[in-house]
Scaffold this motif. Structure first.
Motif, short mmCIF file in Angstrom:
data_model
loop_
_atom_site.label_atom_id
_atom_site.label_comp_id
_atom_site.label_asym_id
_atom_site.label_seq_id
_atom_site.Cartn_x
_atom_site.Cartn_y
_atom_site.Cartn_z
N ASN A 31 -2.18 -2.88 4.96
CA ASN A 31 -1.65 -1.67 4.35
C ASN A 31 -2.80 -0.69 4.05
O ASN A 31 -3.27 -0.58 2.92
CB ASN A 31 -0.88 -2.02 3.07
CG ASN A 31 -0.10 -0.84 2.52
OD1 ASN A 31 -0.35 0.31 2.88
ND2 ASN A 31 0.84 -1.12 1.63
N ALA A 32 -3.24 0.00 5.07
CA ALA A 32 -4.39 0.89 4.95
C ALA A 32 -4.19 2.02 3.93
O ALA A 32 -5.11 2.32 3.16
CB ALA A 32 -4.77 1.46 6.32
N PRO A 33 -3.03 2.69 3.90
CA PRO A 33 -2.87 3.78 2.91
C PRO A 33 -2.99 3.29 1.47
O PRO A 33 -3.62 3.94 0.64
CB PRO A 33 -1.46 4.31 3.21
CG PRO A 33 -1.22 3.96 4.65
CD PRO A 33 -1.88 2.63 4.83
N ARG A 61 -4.58 0.61 0.40
CA ARG A 61 -5.96 0.20 0.15
C ARG A 61 -6.85 1.42 -0.09
O ARG A 61 -7.74 1.39 -0.95
CB ARG A 61 -6.48 -0.61 1.33
CG ARG A 61 -5.86 -1.99 1.46
CD ARG A 61 -6.34 -2.72 2.69
NE ARG A 61 -7.79 -2.87 2.71
CZ ARG A 61 -8.48 -3.37 3.72
NH1 ARG A 61 -7.84 -3.76 4.82
NH2 ARG A 61 -9.79 -3.49 3.66
N ALA A 62 -6.60 2.49 0.64
CA ALA A 62 -7.40 3.71 0.45
C ALA A 62 -7.18 4.29 -0.96
O ALA A 62 -8.12 4.74 -1.61
CB ALA A 62 -7.03 4.74 1.51
N LEU A 63 -5.92 4.27 -1.42
CA LEU A 63 -5.62 4.74 -2.77
C LEU A 63 -6.36 3.90 -3.81
O LEU A 63 -7.01 4.44 -4.71
CB LEU A 63 -4.12 4.69 -3.02
CG LEU A 63 -3.68 4.88 -4.48
CD1 LEU A 63 -4.07 6.26 -5.00
CD2 LEU A 63 -2.17 4.65 -4.62
N TYR A 64 -6.27 2.58 -3.67
CA TYR A 64 -6.89 1.71 -4.67
C TYR A 64 -8.41 1.82 -4.64
O TYR A 64 -9.06 1.74 -5.69
CB TYR A 64 -6.44 0.27 -4.45
CG TYR A 64 -4.93 0.09 -4.58
CD1 TYR A 64 -4.22 0.77 -5.56
CD2 TYR A 64 -4.22 -0.75 -3.71
CE1 TYR A 64 -2.85 0.63 -5.68
CE2 TYR A 64 -2.85 -0.90 -3.84
CZ TYR A 64 -2.17 -0.21 -4.82
OH TYR A 64 -0.81 -0.35 -4.93
N ASP A 65 -8.98 2.03 -3.47
CA ASP A 65 -10.42 2.27 -3.38
C ASP A 65 -10.80 3.51 -4.18
O ASP A 65 -11.80 3.52 -4.93
CB ASP A 65 -10.85 2.44 -1.92
CG ASP A 65 -10.93 1.13 -1.15
OD1 ASP A 65 -11.02 0.06 -1.80
OD2 ASP A 65 -10.89 1.18 0.09
N ARG A 66 -10.03 4.57 -4.03
CA ARG A 66 -10.33 5.83 -4.74
C ARG A 66 -10.22 5.65 -6.26
O ARG A 66 -10.92 6.32 -7.02
CB ARG A 66 -9.36 6.94 -4.29
CG ARG A 66 -9.59 7.43 -2.88
CD ARG A 66 -8.92 8.77 -2.64
NE ARG A 66 -7.47 8.72 -2.90
CZ ARG A 66 -6.56 8.40 -2.00
NH1 ARG A 66 -6.93 8.05 -0.76
NH2 ARG A 66 -5.28 8.40 -2.30
N ARG A 114 -11.95 -2.92 -6.38
CA ARG A 114 -12.78 -3.59 -5.38
C ARG A 114 -12.21 -4.98 -5.10
O ARG A 114 -11.65 -5.62 -6.00
CB ARG A 114 -14.22 -3.69 -5.87
CG ARG A 114 -14.89 -2.34 -6.10
CD ARG A 114 -15.05 -1.56 -4.80
NE ARG A 114 -15.67 -0.23 -5.01
CZ ARG A 114 -14.97 0.90 -5.10
NH1 ARG A 114 -13.63 0.87 -5.01
NH2 ARG A 114 -15.58 2.06 -5.28
N THR A 115 -12.38 -5.45 -3.89
CA THR A 115 -11.86 -6.75 -3.51
C THR A 115 -12.59 -7.86 -4.27
O THR A 115 -13.82 -7.92 -4.25
CB THR A 115 -12.00 -6.98 -1.99
OG1 THR A 115 -11.24 -5.98 -1.30
CG2 THR A 115 -11.48 -8.36 -1.60
#
Length: 247
Positions: free
Chosen positions: A223-225, A227-232, A236-237
């Protein structure tokens, strides 16, 4: 940030199954087949006789009409469990990342939301019906079993707006000084309006008043979208897992 075994325990407490059988270091979870997380083995420690333990799990799940399943992450025991399950015919399902963050960091990155968020200590019927329409699998009996999972753990529930029609929801399980974000869902007709961020903000702001300092979430690796939101937002993993399900 946190040991994999510790995050496994937090996740287990944040999404508790109706029945959990201790089997020589394994936690065998059952919940009428509703949600894979609540109907899989959490292999916390290696059993003395792996073959007998596997036979027991498979027979128990078969007796309850549940596909034998294991949640396999870095802390799974024994260390070669994944290979042993593969050799036994178990297939990989749902590779998932576990991400963690400081609540204060996420709130700072979110800023103040535009949409008002209603927070409660239990899911009402509108919340449940919206979640089930977006993410549910099964009929009314399955929905009732899922609601029981939610009610077994202390949690906060967010909804936008207060009353119907619901546009977005979320759940935050409260476990010690951690919180786990679950059931984040937005009506497809109202996406890209900042509603998911507003839900997260409302839940974490309330949790911070209760002494919660850190938050985890699970996101499917593909789920790339999301993951991008959570990164912003500053996540972190911290761990990962997948399921092995008997074919």
């Amino acid at each position: 940030m946190i040991a994999a075994a510790r995050i496994d325990t937090l996740m287990n407490r944040g999404w508790p199954a109706a029945d959990s059988t201790e089997l020589d270091g394994w936690v065998v979870r059952r919940n009428a087949g509703v949600t894979l997380r609540a109907n899989s083995v959490l292999p916390k420690a290696a059993p003395f006789d792996l073959g007998k333990a596997l036979d027991y799990v498979e027979n128990l799940y078969a007796a309850h009409d549940i596909a034998p399943s294991f949640q396999v992450g870095p802390a799974a025991q024994p260390g070669d469990l994944d290979d042993r399950l593969a050799a036994r015919g178990y297939e990989v399902r749902n590779p998932t990342l576990v991400m963690g963050a400081e609540v204060s960091d996420v709130l700072a990155n979110l800023g103040e939301p535009d949409a008002p968020v209603n927070i409660s200590a239990a899911p009402d019927d509108a919340w449940m019906d919206f979640w089930w329409a977006v993410d549910g699998r099964g009929g009314s009996a399955a929905q009732a079993a899922a609601r029981q999972i939610l009610n077994r753990a202390r949690a906060l529930y967010a909804v936008i707006p207060s009353g119907e029609p619901v546009k977005a929801i979320g759940r935050l399980a409260l476990v010690d000084d951690w919180a786990g974000l679950y059931c984040l869902a937005v009506d497809p007709r109202h996406r890209r309006q900042g509603l998911a961020q507003a839900v997260i903000h409302g839940l974490l702001r309330q949790a911070s008043t209760l002494g919660v300092g850190r938050v985890w979430l699970q996101v499917v690796e593909s789920n790339a979208p999301a993951r991008a939101l959570y990164d912003r937002l500053g996540f972190r993993t911290v761990s990962r897992y997948h399921y092995r399900v008997k074919a």
